[in-house]
Every structure is written in C-alpha cells, then in structure tokens.
Design an enzyme around this catalytic site. Structure first.
Site, PDB file in Angstrom:
ATOM      1  N   ASP A  44       0.983  -1.122   0.003  1.00  0.00           N
ATOM      2  CA  ASP A  44       0.072   0.163  -0.110  1.00  0.00           C
ATOM      3  C   ASP A  44       0.746   1.328   0.173  1.00  0.00           C
ATOM      4  O   ASP A  44       0.354   2.380   0.069  1.00  0.00           O
ATOM      5  CB  ASP A  44      -0.915   0.019   1.224  1.00  0.00           C
ATOM      6  CG  ASP A  44      -0.368  -0.055   2.610  1.00  0.00           C
ATOM      7  OD1 ASP A  44       1.026  -0.265   2.572  1.00  0.00           O
ATOM      8  OD2 ASP A  44      -1.088  -0.214   3.641  1.00  0.00           O
ATOM      9  N   GLU A 114      -1.381  -5.535   8.781  1.00  0.00           N
ATOM     10  CA  GLU A 114      -0.758  -4.860  10.016  1.00  0.00           C
ATOM     11  C   GLU A 114      -1.399  -5.131  11.366  1.00  0.00           C
ATOM     12  O   GLU A 114      -2.663  -5.101  11.419  1.00  0.00           O
ATOM     13  CB  GLU A 114      -0.508  -3.340   9.779  1.00  0.00           C
ATOM     14  CG  GLU A 114       0.123  -2.973   8.486  1.00  0.00           C
ATOM     15  CD  GLU A 114       0.358  -1.609   8.269  1.00  0.00           C
ATOM     16  OE1 GLU A 114      -0.006  -0.733   9.221  1.00  0.00           O
ATOM     17  OE2 GLU A 114       0.928  -0.941   7.255  1.00  0.00           O
ATOM     18  N   GLU A 181       8.995  -3.939  11.028  1.00  0.00           N
ATOM     19  CA  GLU A 181       9.330  -2.701  10.112  1.00  0.00           C
ATOM     20  C   GLU A 181       9.862  -1.757  11.449  1.00  0.00           C
ATOM     21  O   GLU A 181       9.198  -1.591  12.318  1.00  0.00           O
ATOM     22  CB  GLU A 181       8.376  -2.250   9.417  1.00  0.00           C
ATOM     23  CG  GLU A 181       8.752  -0.908   9.081  1.00  0.00           C
ATOM     24  CD  GLU A 181       7.652  -0.183   7.842  1.00  0.00           C
ATOM     25  OE1 GLU A 181       8.071   0.725   7.314  1.00  0.00           O
ATOM     26  OE2 GLU A 181       6.822  -0.833   7.563  1.00  0.00           O
TER      27      GLU A 181
END
Length: 264
Positions: A44, A114, A181
């Site tokens: 995204d 996520e 991340e």
C-alpha cells in the site's frame, strides 16, 4: 526461470537461506524483479511512491486488486503478497470478505495485514478460512496518524516487549511469515529467534530471515528523501533524467528518429 516459492518452501528457508522480498506494483517491473526476488509485495506504499500522498492510508481495495493482478501477470511464477489497505480489515467478517475478493480477482498467494495482538483473532479467522496471511508488526504505516508519526519501536522496555508479544501472537494466529518494520536490531533479532516463521525485516537490521525494500527507494528513483534503512543500488533518478534529456535534445536537433527507426 526460477521455481515458484510456496508457503512450505518459505517456512523451510528459516535458518537455511535469506529471503529476498521487493515491492512491485505493475507487470513491467514485476517481470524485471522475478528472477532475483523470492517474494513480491504489492504494497500500500503504492500511493506514497507513485501518487505523491504523504502516507499509505488513501490506498483502496480496488487499487490493490488492480495492481496485484498486474504484478501476477508480469511475474506468474513469483510468490505474490497483497497488502490489505487501511479500513478493509476492521472486523473478522469484513477482513474475510475483502480477502476473498483479493483471492478471487487476483492470483495472489497471500495477503498482508498490519497489527499484533489486537489482530490475532482476525488473523486466525482468516487462516481458518484458507486465507494465507503474512503479518506486520513494529512500525506500522497504517497507524501513522494515530501514533503521531513514524516511530521506531523497541527503544524502551515497554515497546520492546509489546512488539515481541505482537509477533508471537501473529504466529500463534496462523500467519506463515512476518514483516518487522522500524525496530532496533536487538528487537528484530529477538523476534527472529523467538518465532518459528520467517521474519522479513525493513529498517530492522541484518539478523532477520530476509529483507524487503520499496523498489523505487532501492533504485534511487525517489528523490524527496531517503529513509535511514534504504541502500541505493543505483542512481535511477539521474540515469532517467540524463536519458530523457538526450531524447529531448535529439528530437530538437533532428537526430531522432534516424533512418533505422523509419518504416520502409
């Protein structure tokens, strides 16, 4: 032509070989990456990289499906993961409905979601219904507005433990792999050691099971800024500018097209 990865082969890679993941958004670049990358992520990040948006939140499910179809067409032998965009996985029912759309309308091998402990029940619901899920913990771009910016995780004991607990919860929910991340290397190493599924790092140091980068960052095309974790493997922006300038010059001075470019 390389053999296509599967969830089985990716899981078996843990501790045996490093996994390479790159973003891809279209058929052309997917075809260029397919020989080197084990996995392609239709991220995204699309709207940040190519629409000029300040964050990822504007990406829609229709956009992600369109670009995932393109990537699958360009690299049919690649393992392709589709990012589920913001607002499409708020409940287990909504997440399953939208994930089914991705699987029915593309040839994606998996989706990425996520979130950690708060998403574990949702991930379990998806995996119970034949949806392959890659998790994503640590710095989560879809939470940038609620978090007040992009914040590296693991610098304090609280965020270190929470991110580790998130990773364990995602694995226990049935995810086959995990993106970590924006965390300190010690945290990434601890997560990689703790979970039995492959951990793909981005801004997480070298101790993970693999790495992912946004291709336009890695090839030096994005000039506005360079994240600390990005290594530029070429100066793509300058190379393109030089080529376009040469084309423009040759059009203006009549050197292009030459006889070899004309039909007989």
């Amino acid at each position: 032509m390389r053999k296509k990865e599967t969830i089985t082969s990716l899981k078996a890679a843990k501790g045996e070989r490093k996994l390479v993941m790159l973003t891809a958004y279209d058929a052309l670049f997917a075809s260029l990456f397919r020989e080197s990358a084990d996995m392609l992520l239709v991220g995204d990040s699309l709207n940040m990289s190519f629409l000029g948006e300040p964050d990822t939140l504007s990406a829609t499910l229709d956009q992600m499906i369109y670009h995932t179809r393109a990537v699958c067409n360009g690299a049919p032998e690649s393992f392709v993961v589709c990012d589920m965009p913001f607002g499409t996985t708020n409940t287990p029912g909504q997440a399953l409905e939208n994930a089914v759309k991705v699987f029915q309308q593309t040839r994606a091998d998996a989706i990425k979601i996520e979130g950690g402990q708060e998403r574990s029940a949702l991930i379990e619901h998806l995996t119970d219904n034949a949806i392959a899920v890659m998790g994503h913990v640590g710095l989560m771009p879809q939470s940038v507005r609620s978090e007040g910016g992009y914040k590296v995780q693991g610098r304090d004991e609280k965020s270190f433990q929470k991110t580790l607990d998130d990773a364990v919860a995602v694995e226990e929910a049935g995810a086959f792999a995990l993106v970590v991340e924006g965390v300190v290397p010690d945290l990434a190493a601890k997560i990689t050691e703790t979970v039995s599924i492959p951990v793909i790092g981005i801004g997480a140091g070298r101790q993970t099971d693999g790495q992912v980068l946004v291709w336009s960052d890695m090839l030096g095309l994005f000039e506005a800024f360079t994240p600390k974790f990005v290594k530029k493997y070429m100066n793509g922006a300058e190379a393109i500018k030089e080529a376009v300038a040469q084309y423009a010059q040759e059009v203006r001075n009549g050197a292009f097209p030459g006889e070899e470019h004309c039909y007989k």
